[in-house]
Design a protein around this motif. Structure first.
Motif, PDB file in Angstrom:
ATOM      1  N   ALA A 127       0.857  -1.178   0.000  1.00  0.00           N
ATOM      2  CA  ALA A 127       0.000   0.000   0.000  1.00  0.00           C
ATOM      3  C   ALA A 127       0.899   1.236   0.000  1.00  0.00           C
ATOM      4  O   ALA A 127       1.932   1.257   0.679  1.00  0.00           O
ATOM      5  CB  ALA A 127      -0.913   0.008   1.228  1.00  0.00           C
ATOM      6  N   HIS A 128       0.513   2.230  -0.792  1.00  0.00           N
ATOM      7  CA  HIS A 128       1.323   3.429  -0.975  1.00  0.00           C
ATOM      8  C   HIS A 128       1.730   4.049   0.368  1.00  0.00           C
ATOM      9  O   HIS A 128       2.877   4.443   0.554  1.00  0.00           O
ATOM     10  CB  HIS A 128       0.535   4.423  -1.822  1.00  0.00           C
ATOM     11  CG  HIS A 128       1.296   5.630  -2.203  1.00  0.00           C
ATOM     12  ND1 HIS A 128       2.297   5.610  -3.146  1.00  0.00           N
ATOM     13  CD2 HIS A 128       1.220   6.900  -1.758  1.00  0.00           C
ATOM     14  CE1 HIS A 128       2.791   6.816  -3.275  1.00  0.00           C
ATOM     15  NE2 HIS A 128       2.164   7.619  -2.438  1.00  0.00           N
ATOM     16  N   GLU A 129       0.792   4.120   1.297  1.00  0.00           N
ATOM     17  CA  GLU A 129       1.085   4.733   2.595  1.00  0.00           C
ATOM     18  C   GLU A 129       2.070   3.901   3.415  1.00  0.00           C
ATOM     19  O   GLU A 129       2.833   4.439   4.211  1.00  0.00           O
ATOM     20  CB  GLU A 129      -0.203   4.943   3.379  1.00  0.00           C
ATOM     21  CG  GLU A 129      -1.115   5.976   2.744  1.00  0.00           C
ATOM     22  CD  GLU A 129      -2.387   6.180   3.528  1.00  0.00           C
ATOM     23  OE1 GLU A 129      -2.786   5.282   4.280  1.00  0.00           O
ATOM     24  OE2 GLU A 129      -2.988   7.250   3.363  1.00  0.00           O
ATOM     25  N   MET A 130       2.070   2.599   3.229  1.00  0.00           N
ATOM     26  CA  MET A 130       2.976   1.735   3.999  1.00  0.00           C
ATOM     27  C   MET A 130       4.412   1.853   3.508  1.00  0.00           C
ATOM     28  O   MET A 130       5.349   1.685   4.295  1.00  0.00           O
ATOM     29  CB  MET A 130       2.514   0.290   3.924  1.00  0.00           C
ATOM     30  CG  MET A 130       1.195   0.061   4.653  1.00  0.00           C
ATOM     31  SD  MET A 130       0.684  -1.646   4.579  1.00  0.00           S
ATOM     32  CE  MET A 130       1.817  -2.342   5.763  1.00  0.00           C
ATOM     33  N   VAL A 131       4.596   2.149   2.228  1.00  0.00           N
ATOM     34  CA  VAL A 131       5.948   2.272   1.674  1.00  0.00           C
ATOM     35  C   VAL A 131       6.741   3.328   2.435  1.00  0.00           C
ATOM     36  O   VAL A 131       7.923   3.157   2.705  1.00  0.00           O
ATOM     37  CB  VAL A 131       5.893   2.599   0.163  1.00  0.00           C
ATOM     38  CG1 VAL A 131       7.261   2.968  -0.381  1.00  0.00           C
ATOM     39  CG2 VAL A 131       5.315   1.421  -0.598  1.00  0.00           C
ATOM     40  N   ARG A 132       6.094   4.408   2.799  1.00  0.00           N
ATOM     41  CA  ARG A 132       6.778   5.483   3.536  1.00  0.00           C
ATOM     42  C   ARG A 132       7.351   4.975   4.842  1.00  0.00           C
ATOM     43  O   ARG A 132       8.507   5.229   5.172  1.00  0.00           O
ATOM     44  CB  ARG A 132       5.796   6.599   3.854  1.00  0.00           C
ATOM     45  CG  ARG A 132       5.155   7.164   2.657  1.00  0.00           C
ATOM     46  CD  ARG A 132       3.938   7.947   3.077  1.00  0.00           C
ATOM     47  NE  ARG A 132       3.208   8.240   1.869  1.00  0.00           N
ATOM     48  CZ  ARG A 132       2.392   9.244   1.747  1.00  0.00           C
ATOM     49  NH1 ARG A 132       2.187  10.056   2.747  1.00  0.00           N
ATOM     50  NH2 ARG A 132       1.762   9.443   0.612  1.00  0.00           N
ATOM     51  N   THR A 133       6.531   4.263   5.592  1.00  0.00           N
ATOM     52  CA  THR A 133       6.964   3.753   6.883  1.00  0.00           C
ATOM     53  C   THR A 133       8.058   2.703   6.710  1.00  0.00           C
ATOM     54  O   THR A 133       9.059   2.713   7.438  1.00  0.00           O
ATOM     55  CB  THR A 133       5.764   3.165   7.657  1.00  0.00           C
ATOM     56  OG1 THR A 133       4.757   4.177   7.765  1.00  0.00           O
ATOM     57  CG2 THR A 133       6.171   2.696   9.034  1.00  0.00           C
TER      58      THR A 133
END
Length: 153
Positions: A127-133
């Motif tokens: 998920a796009h948001e998980m890549v950041r973390t």
């Protein structure tokens, strides 16, 4: 050496935002680090969205930035290999490394043309948001590996 992360769109999950913030603070113990969020473009087509976001990304880059795209077509590293790569970048005297996470439809051809390197976090899709973390945790891990600390064992 300074390190920046440019990304498209906000993280809606409070849990992920909290983890991202925690790792961001940890990274700053080792090197100057900042995250810059570009608002997501809602264009009439995926291609025009990629182009608009690409222009917004390019406007934030300096001529001497070393640009690394986080991209599924990039080179895969183990955590120690990534730490070694980061350490070599520092030794080479790079002033600023800019990592970029693209939008939902990826990067425009102009952004690919500007990139110096591409890194893949996995062959899997996240998920796009998980890549950041995931990325900020790996950057923190790389810093601890370089310093010989026990976080990575």
């Amino acid at each position: 050496m300074q390190c920046s992360l440019i990304l498209i769109g906000k993280t809606r999950s409070q849990a992920l935002t909290s983890l991202e913030s925690d790792y961001t603070q940890r990274i700053r113990h080792y090197l100057p680090f900042q995250i810059e969020v570009i608002p997501r473009t809602k264009a009439v087509s995926p291609e025009s969205e990629k182009q608009d976001e690409g222009q917004a990304i390019l406007k934030r880059l300096r001529a001497d930035d070393y640009v690394v795209l986080l991209d599924e077509r990039g080179k895969e590293y183990t955590s120690p290999q990534f730490a070694h790569w980061l350490q070599l970048a520092s030794i080479r005297g790079l002033k600023r490394i800019v990592f970029i996470i693209g939008g939902a439809y990826g990067f425009s051809e102009q952004v690919y043309a500007r990139a110096d390197h591409q890194v893949s976090l996995s062959k899997m899709t996240f998920a796009h948001e998980m890549v950041r973390t995931i990325f900020v945790e790996q950057l923190y891990r790389a810093c601890t590996i370089i310093k010989g600390e026990k976080y990575h064992h």
